[in-house]
Design a protein around this motif. Sequence first.
Motif, PDB file in Angstrom:
ATOM      1  N   ARG A 158       0.850  -1.185   0.000  1.00  0.00           N
ATOM      2  CA  ARG A 158       0.000   0.000   0.000  1.00  0.00           C
ATOM      3  C   ARG A 158       0.889   1.240   0.000  1.00  0.00           C
ATOM      4  N   LEU A 159       0.417   2.296  -0.641  1.00  0.00           N
ATOM      5  CA  LEU A 159       1.156   3.560  -0.707  1.00  0.00           C
ATOM      6  C   LEU A 159       0.620   4.506   0.354  1.00  0.00           C
ATOM      7  N   VAL A 160       1.501   5.025   1.191  1.00  0.00           N
ATOM      8  CA  VAL A 160       1.120   5.976   2.239  1.00  0.00           C
ATOM      9  C   VAL A 160       0.923   7.353   1.606  1.00  0.00           C
ATOM     10  N   LYS A 161      -0.270   7.903   1.711  1.00  0.00           N
ATOM     11  CA  LYS A 161      -0.615   9.153   1.024  1.00  0.00           C
ATOM     12  C   LYS A 161      -0.255  10.392   1.840  1.00  0.00           C
ATOM     13  N   GLU A 162      -0.117  10.245   3.155  1.00  0.00           N
ATOM     14  CA  GLU A 162       0.254  11.392   3.992  1.00  0.00           C
ATOM     15  C   GLU A 162       1.026  10.907   5.207  1.00  0.00           C
ATOM     16  N   ASP A 163       1.792  11.799   5.823  1.00  0.00           N
ATOM     17  CA  ASP A 163       2.559  11.433   7.009  1.00  0.00           C
ATOM     18  C   ASP A 163       1.620  10.883   8.086  1.00  0.00           C
ATOM     19  N   VAL A 164       2.061   9.778   8.703  1.00  0.00           N
ATOM     20  CA  VAL A 164       1.215   9.169   9.725  1.00  0.00           C
ATOM     21  C   VAL A 164       2.096   8.461  10.745  1.00  0.00           C
ATOM     22  N   GLU A 165       1.603   8.351  11.970  1.00  0.00           N
ATOM     23  CA  GLU A 165       2.294   7.592  13.008  1.00  0.00           C
ATOM     24  C   GLU A 165       1.410   6.411  13.382  1.00  0.00           C
ATOM     25  N   LEU A 166       1.974   5.207  13.296  1.00  0.00           N
ATOM     26  CA  LEU A 166       1.229   3.992  13.573  1.00  0.00           C
ATOM     27  C   LEU A 166       1.997   3.154  14.578  1.00  0.00           C
ATOM     28  N   ALA A 167       1.382   2.903  15.713  1.00  0.00           N
ATOM     29  CA  ALA A 167       1.999   2.093  16.772  1.00  0.00           C
ATOM     30  C   ALA A 167       3.379   2.633  17.150  1.00  0.00           C
ATOM     31  N   GLY A 168       3.492   3.966  17.193  1.00  0.00           N
ATOM     32  CA  GLY A 168       4.736   4.597  17.589  1.00  0.00           C
ATOM     33  C   GLY A 168       5.765   4.725  16.491  1.00  0.00           C
ATOM     34  N   VAL A 169       5.432   4.294  15.270  1.00  0.00           N
ATOM     35  CA  VAL A 169       6.354   4.364  14.142  1.00  0.00           C
ATOM     36  C   VAL A 169       5.886   5.447  13.179  1.00  0.00           C
ATOM     37  N   LYS A 170       6.777   6.401  12.878  1.00  0.00           N
ATOM     38  CA  LYS A 170       6.433   7.466  11.944  1.00  0.00           C
ATOM     39  C   LYS A 170       6.660   6.983  10.507  1.00  0.00           C
ATOM     40  N   ILE A 171       5.627   7.101   9.690  1.00  0.00           N
ATOM     41  CA  ILE A 171       5.698   6.657   8.301  1.00  0.00           C
ATOM     42  C   ILE A 171       5.463   7.865   7.402  1.00  0.00           C
ATOM     43  N   PRO A 172       6.472   8.288   6.656  1.00  0.00           N
ATOM     44  CA  PRO A 172       6.312   9.478   5.808  1.00  0.00           C
ATOM     45  C   PRO A 172       5.470   9.204   4.567  1.00  0.00           C
ATOM     46  N   ALA A 173       4.835  10.232   4.059  1.00  0.00           N
ATOM     47  CA  ALA A 173       4.066  10.128   2.827  1.00  0.00           C
ATOM     48  C   ALA A 173       4.966   9.640   1.688  1.00  0.00           C
ATOM     49  N   GLY A 174       4.412   8.824   0.828  1.00  0.00           N
ATOM     50  CA  GLY A 174       5.176   8.278  -0.285  1.00  0.00           C
ATOM     51  C   GLY A 174       5.829   6.949   0.014  1.00  0.00           C
ATOM     52  N   SER A 175       5.748   6.504   1.264  1.00  0.00           N
ATOM     53  CA  SER A 175       6.344   5.216   1.629  1.00  0.00           C
ATOM     54  C   SER A 175       5.469   4.061   1.142  1.00  0.00           C
ATOM     55  N   ARG A 176       6.102   2.950   0.898  1.00  0.00           N
ATOM     56  CA  ARG A 176       5.372   1.705   0.609  1.00  0.00           C
ATOM     57  C   ARG A 176       5.323   0.879   1.882  1.00  0.00           C
ATOM     58  N   VAL A 177       4.136   0.419   2.224  1.00  0.00           N
ATOM     59  CA  VAL A 177       3.942  -0.420   3.393  1.00  0.00           C
ATOM     60  C   VAL A 177       3.355  -1.751   2.932  1.00  0.00           C
ATOM     61  N   ASP A 178       3.982  -2.838   3.342  1.00  0.00           N
ATOM     62  CA  ASP A 178       3.459  -4.157   3.023  1.00  0.00           C
ATOM     63  C   ASP A 178       2.522  -4.597   4.146  1.00  0.00           C
ATOM     64  N   ILE A 179       1.252  -4.728   3.804  1.00  0.00           N
ATOM     65  CA  ILE A 179       0.229  -5.109   4.770  1.00  0.00           C
ATOM     66  C   ILE A 179       0.089  -6.622   4.780  1.00  0.00           C
ATOM     67  N   CYS A 180       0.281  -7.240   5.941  1.00  0.00           N
ATOM     68  CA  CYS A 180       0.212  -8.703   6.036  1.00  0.00           C
ATOM     69  C   CYS A 180      -1.176  -9.118   6.517  1.00  0.00           C
ATOM     70  N   LEU A 181      -2.074  -9.338   5.536  1.00  0.00           N
ATOM     71  CA  LEU A 181      -3.422  -9.764   5.870  1.00  0.00           C
ATOM     72  C   LEU A 181      -3.414 -11.160   6.494  1.00  0.00           C
ATOM     73  N   GLY A 182      -2.460 -11.978   6.085  1.00  0.00           N
ATOM     74  CA  GLY A 182      -2.371 -13.320   6.637  1.00  0.00           C
ATOM     75  C   GLY A 182      -2.130 -13.313   8.139  1.00  0.00           C
ATOM     76  N   ALA A 183      -1.309 -12.373   8.621  1.00  0.00           N
ATOM     77  CA  ALA A 183      -1.054 -12.270  10.059  1.00  0.00           C
ATOM     78  C   ALA A 183      -2.307 -11.807  10.791  1.00  0.00           C
ATOM     79  N   ALA A 184      -3.034 -10.853  10.199  1.00  0.00           N
ATOM     80  CA  ALA A 184      -4.272 -10.374  10.814  1.00  0.00           C
ATOM     81  C   ALA A 184      -5.290 -11.500  10.953  1.00  0.00           C
TER      82      ALA A 184
END
Length: 268
Positions: A158-184
Amino acid sequence: NQDLCARLPVHIVTQGMGLSGDNALAFRNHLLKSTIMARTLPMEEVMESAAEVERMLREVISARRLAPADDVVSGLVQCVLDTGDGASRGLLDDEIFAYARLIILAGGGTTWRQLGITLYQLLSNPALWNACRDNRNLIEAAIEEGARWMPTDPTFPRLVKEDVELAGVKIPAGSRVDICLGAANRDPAVWENPDVFDIFRPRKSHLGFGMGPHRCLGMEVAKQEMIVAINGLMDRFPNIRLDPNAEEPELVGDLEQRGMSAIPVQLF
């Protein structure tokens, strides 16, 4: 795995797009060579297959513009796109080609692998197979549990569209995040005994088919294909079992396109 699980969805999705018989098999072969297998083949062979994919599919599009039939390409040819402000237009050949190519690729491989995963789990536990055979309403539950327990595509980017902090981790806009649906799908806060394939567990929403705007477009078709396939096996071979003399099948595919290496069986 090859004789049933792979053939059924490829047959359905290619026929749905207006291809059939040997043309469908040739198309699928060239599509795989020009996409998934491209890294392992000479570039010349990849380009030749890509050209064949385009030629065959554009022939169908041209034919359906002249004489629509009962298939998806005909529907796309006749589709009218609302462009806003009261304006509209039909789909371009390039748009139809891109859409059809994607659906044929996605609609064959995912259902093939998910059907194999579900079948193997049922056959590995004869009590579950017998329960589904005797109460066919349980087949859909088995398919849903298979998609929860081992989705064929457990990770999506997934492409991060804006700066965000998730679980204490800062993720800048434009980053690629691999979402593990299998773990969920195996979150112990949501699922009791999450690592167990259990078709009798209380039904809850899972992420095996994605969620929200990214929810699988073809999930209902895929589920019906798997339901029909398993019902057909139970009707014809009610006491089918895994071949005890064959090599033990393995789950292959790592974090994408997971599936069984084989499903060797004895038919009864």
